[in-house]
Scaffold this motif. Structure first.
Motif, PDB file in Angstrom:
ATOM      1  N   SER A 258       0.842  -1.185   0.000  1.00 53.04           N
ATOM      2  CA  SER A 258       0.000   0.000   0.000  1.00 53.04           C
ATOM      3  C   SER A 258       0.881   1.240   0.000  1.00 53.04           C
ATOM      4  CB  SER A 258      -0.911   0.011   1.240  1.00 53.04           C
ATOM      5  OG  SER A 258      -0.139   0.212   2.411  1.00 53.04           O
ATOM      6  N   THR A 259       0.300   2.363  -0.345  1.00 56.09           N
ATOM      7  CA  THR A 259       1.081   3.596  -0.298  1.00 56.09           C
ATOM      8  C   THR A 259       1.400   3.964   1.152  1.00 56.09           C
ATOM      9  OG1 THR A 259      -0.984   4.852  -0.398  1.00 56.09           O
ATOM     10  CG2 THR A 259       0.205   4.525  -2.459  1.00 56.09           C
ATOM     11  N   LEU A 260       0.518   3.602   2.071  1.00 56.45           N
ATOM     12  CA  LEU A 260       0.800   3.863   3.473  1.00 56.45           C
ATOM     13  C   LEU A 260       2.052   3.112   3.916  1.00 56.45           C
ATOM     14  CD1 LEU A 260       0.141   5.045   6.218  1.00 56.45           C
ATOM     15  CD2 LEU A 260      -1.395   3.102   6.624  1.00 56.45           C
ATOM     16  N   SER A 261       2.147   1.850   3.565  1.00 60.92           N
ATOM     17  CA  SER A 261       3.337   1.088   3.943  1.00 60.92           C
ATOM     18  C   SER A 261       4.582   1.663   3.298  1.00 60.92           C
ATOM     19  CB  SER A 261       3.167  -0.394   3.579  1.00 60.92           C
ATOM     20  OG  SER A 261       3.050  -0.571   2.190  1.00 60.92           O
ATOM     21  N   LEU A 262       4.481   2.067   2.052  1.00 62.60           N
ATOM     22  CA  LEU A 262       5.646   2.665   1.398  1.00 62.60           C
ATOM     23  C   LEU A 262       6.037   3.959   2.098  1.00 62.60           C
ATOM     24  CD1 LEU A 262       4.825   2.118  -2.391  1.00 62.60           C
ATOM     25  CD2 LEU A 262       6.587   0.975  -1.057  1.00 62.60           C
ATOM     26  N   ARG A 263       5.073   4.762   2.455  1.00 64.42           N
ATOM     27  CA  ARG A 263       5.365   6.056   3.060  1.00 64.42           C
ATOM     28  C   ARG A 263       6.011   5.928   4.433  1.00 64.42           C
ATOM     29  NH1 ARG A 263      -0.388   8.738   1.967  1.00 64.42           N
ATOM     30  NH2 ARG A 263       0.432  10.613   2.945  1.00 64.42           N
ATOM     31  N   ILE A 264       5.884   4.764   5.062  1.00 64.82           N
ATOM     32  CA  ILE A 264       6.607   4.542   6.318  1.00 64.82           C
ATOM     33  C   ILE A 264       7.798   3.628   6.111  1.00 64.82           C
ATOM     34  CG2 ILE A 264       4.599   4.988   7.760  1.00 64.82           C
ATOM     35  CD1 ILE A 264       4.282   1.963   8.100  1.00 64.82           C
ATOM     36  N   GLY A 265       8.178   3.424   4.870  1.00 69.74           N
ATOM     37  CA  GLY A 265       9.416   2.720   4.565  1.00 69.74           C
ATOM     38  C   GLY A 265       9.325   1.217   4.460  1.00 69.74           C
ATOM     39  N   ARG A 266       8.126   0.696   4.414  1.00 68.44           N
ATOM     40  CA  ARG A 266       7.968  -0.758   4.331  1.00 68.44           C
ATOM     41  C   ARG A 266       7.619  -1.146   2.913  1.00 68.44           C
ATOM     42  NH1 ARG A 266       4.321  -1.780   9.783  1.00 68.44           N
ATOM     43  NH2 ARG A 266       5.927  -1.129  11.280  1.00 68.44           N
ATOM     44  N   ALA A 267       8.485  -1.950   2.331  1.00 67.51           N
ATOM     45  CA  ALA A 267       8.273  -2.409   0.961  1.00 67.51           C
ATOM     46  C   ALA A 267       8.476  -3.911   0.892  1.00 67.51           C
ATOM     47  CB  ALA A 267       9.230  -1.705   0.008  1.00 67.51           C
ATOM     48  N   ASP A 268       7.816  -4.509  -0.075  1.00 70.30           N
ATOM     49  CA  ASP A 268       7.989  -5.947  -0.282  1.00 70.30           C
ATOM     50  C   ASP A 268       9.226  -6.237  -1.116  1.00 70.30           C
ATOM     51  OD1 ASP A 268       4.407  -6.217  -0.756  1.00 70.30           O
ATOM     52  OD2 ASP A 268       5.592  -6.413   1.078  1.00 70.30           O
ATOM     53  N   TYR A 269       9.536  -5.346  -2.022  1.00 73.53           N
ATOM     54  CA  TYR A 269      10.670  -5.540  -2.919  1.00 73.53           C
ATOM     55  C   TYR A 269      11.412  -4.212  -3.101  1.00 73.53           C
ATOM     56  CZ  TYR A 269       8.084  -9.772  -3.998  1.00 73.53           C
ATOM     57  OH  TYR A 269       7.398 -10.957  -3.896  1.00 73.53           O
ATOM     58  N   TRP A 270      12.730  -4.341  -3.224  1.00 75.17           N
ATOM     59  CA  TRP A 270      13.600  -3.184  -3.427  1.00 75.17           C
ATOM     60  C   TRP A 270      14.504  -3.405  -4.628  1.00 75.17           C
ATOM     61  CZ3 TRP A 270      13.128   1.093  -0.376  1.00 75.17           C
ATOM     62  CH2 TRP A 270      12.465   0.945   0.855  1.00 75.17           C
ATOM     63  N   GLY A 271      14.815  -2.324  -5.311  1.00 70.40           N
ATOM     64  CA  GLY A 271      15.832  -2.382  -6.338  1.00 70.40           C
ATOM     65  C   GLY A 271      17.209  -2.203  -5.720  1.00 70.40           C
ATOM     66  N   GLN A 272      18.225  -2.226  -6.572  1.00 68.87           N
ATOM     67  CA  GLN A 272      19.599  -2.141  -6.077  1.00 68.87           C
ATOM     68  C   GLN A 272      20.072  -0.704  -5.915  1.00 68.87           C
ATOM     69  OE1 GLN A 272      18.855  -2.479  -9.221  1.00 68.87           O
ATOM     70  NE2 GLN A 272      20.206  -1.012 -10.234  1.00 68.87           N
ATOM     71  N   GLY A 273      19.326   0.233  -6.468  1.00 67.63           N
ATOM     72  CA  GLY A 273      19.641   1.646  -6.320  1.00 67.63           C
ATOM     73  C   GLY A 273      20.425   2.219  -7.479  1.00 67.63           C
ATOM     74  N   THR A 274      20.275   3.511  -7.677  1.00 67.26           N
ATOM     75  CA  THR A 274      21.045   4.234  -8.692  1.00 67.26           C
ATOM     76  C   THR A 274      21.528   5.540  -8.071  1.00 67.26           C
ATOM     77  OG1 THR A 274      21.034   5.082 -10.970  1.00 67.26           O
ATOM     78  CG2 THR A 274      19.010   5.384  -9.703  1.00 67.26           C
ATOM     79  N   GLN A 275      22.790   5.856  -8.292  1.00 65.33           N
ATOM     80  CA  GLN A 275      23.402   7.018  -7.649  1.00 65.33           C
ATOM     81  C   GLN A 275      23.068   8.295  -8.415  1.00 65.33           C
ATOM     82  OE1 GLN A 275      25.578   7.246  -4.779  1.00 65.33           O
ATOM     83  NE2 GLN A 275      25.212   9.438  -5.097  1.00 65.33           N
ATOM     84  N   VAL A 276      22.632   9.283  -7.676  1.00 69.28           N
ATOM     85  CA  VAL A 276      22.443  10.621  -8.224  1.00 69.28           C
ATOM     86  C   VAL A 276      23.374  11.564  -7.467  1.00 69.28           C
ATOM     87  CG1 VAL A 276      20.844  12.558  -8.450  1.00 69.28           C
ATOM     88  CG2 VAL A 276      20.056  10.232  -8.920  1.00 69.28           C
ATOM     89  N   THR A 277      24.206  12.250  -8.209  1.00 72.87           N
ATOM     90  CA  THR A 277      25.151  13.194  -7.613  1.00 72.87           C
ATOM     91  C   THR A 277      24.930  14.560  -8.251  1.00 72.87           C
ATOM     92  OG1 THR A 277      26.771  11.432  -7.266  1.00 72.87           O
ATOM     93  CG2 THR A 277      27.563  13.700  -7.116  1.00 72.87           C
ATOM     94  N   VAL A 278      24.698  15.556  -7.423  1.00 76.07           N
ATOM     95  CA  VAL A 278      24.436  16.908  -7.902  1.00 76.07           C
ATOM     96  C   VAL A 278      25.585  17.799  -7.464  1.00 76.07           C
ATOM     97  CG1 VAL A 278      22.815  18.820  -7.946  1.00 76.07           C
ATOM     98  CG2 VAL A 278      21.972  16.478  -7.651  1.00 76.07           C
ATOM     99  N   SER A 279      26.252  18.386  -8.423  1.00 75.44           N
ATOM    100  CA  SER A 279      27.369  19.272  -8.116  1.00 75.44           C
ATOM    101  C   SER A 279      26.888  20.716  -8.036  1.00 75.44           C
ATOM    102  CB  SER A 279      28.460  19.135  -9.171  1.00 75.44           C
ATOM    103  OG  SER A 279      27.967  19.528 -10.440  1.00 75.44           O
ATOM    104  N   SER A 280      27.524  21.468  -7.165  1.00 77.05           N
ATOM    105  CA  SER A 280      27.106  22.875  -6.985  1.00 77.05           C
ATOM    106  C   SER A 280      27.874  23.803  -7.903  1.00 77.05           C
ATOM    107  CB  SER A 280      27.331  23.281  -5.537  1.00 77.05           C
ATOM    108  OG  SER A 280      28.680  23.098  -5.180  1.00 77.05           O
TER     109      SER A 280
END
Length: 127
Positions: free
Chosen positions: A105-127
């Motif tokens: 549910s979106t409620l579970s996602l909004r409190i950080g509970r997920a059934d499945y996660w990806g491996q992640g992708t890095q975002v870097t913002v330079s100033s």
């Protein structure tokens, strides 16, 4: 096997834009809420955005963390089992690893509970 694969991260200057993609496979993700999170080293994973989908109404509801409202847009293409995160007006504080997730549910996602996660992708913002 359920898989979430993120892409689209990279190095960008402040003020720029990126579109992150998350390709899902292994189950009918079209029926489940999807979300994006981000994490900075040494800090807890932070909810960013979530999206639902109603096949009956061909519509989606979206939810955002207050810190990203107005700059981030979550969307999904159910025909491609893909969810997107458009990030505009990037700031150095947006630098993080961004994760895609699927939850009950979106409620579970909004409190950080997920059934499945990806491996992640890095975002870097330079100033």
């Amino acid at each position: 096997q359920v898989q979430l694969v993120e892409s689209g991260g990279g190095l960008v200057q402040a003020g720029g834009s990126l579109r992150l993609s998350c390709a899902a496979s292994g189950r009918a993700f079209g029926s489940y809420p999807m979300g994006w999170f981000r994490q900075v080293p040494g800090k807890e994973r932070e909810f960013v955005a979530a999206i639902t989908w109603s096949s009956a109404w061909s519509s989606a509801n979206t939810y955002y963390a207050d810190s990203v409202k107005g700059r981030f847009t979550i969307s999904r293409d159910t025909t491609k089992n893909t969810v997107y995160l458009q990030i505009n007006s990037l700031k150095p504080e947006d630098t993080a690893v961004y994760y895609c997730a699927s939850g009950a549910s979106t409620l579970s996602l909004r409190i950080g509970r997920a059934d499945y996660w990806g491996q992640g992708t890095q975002v870097t913002v330079s100033s």
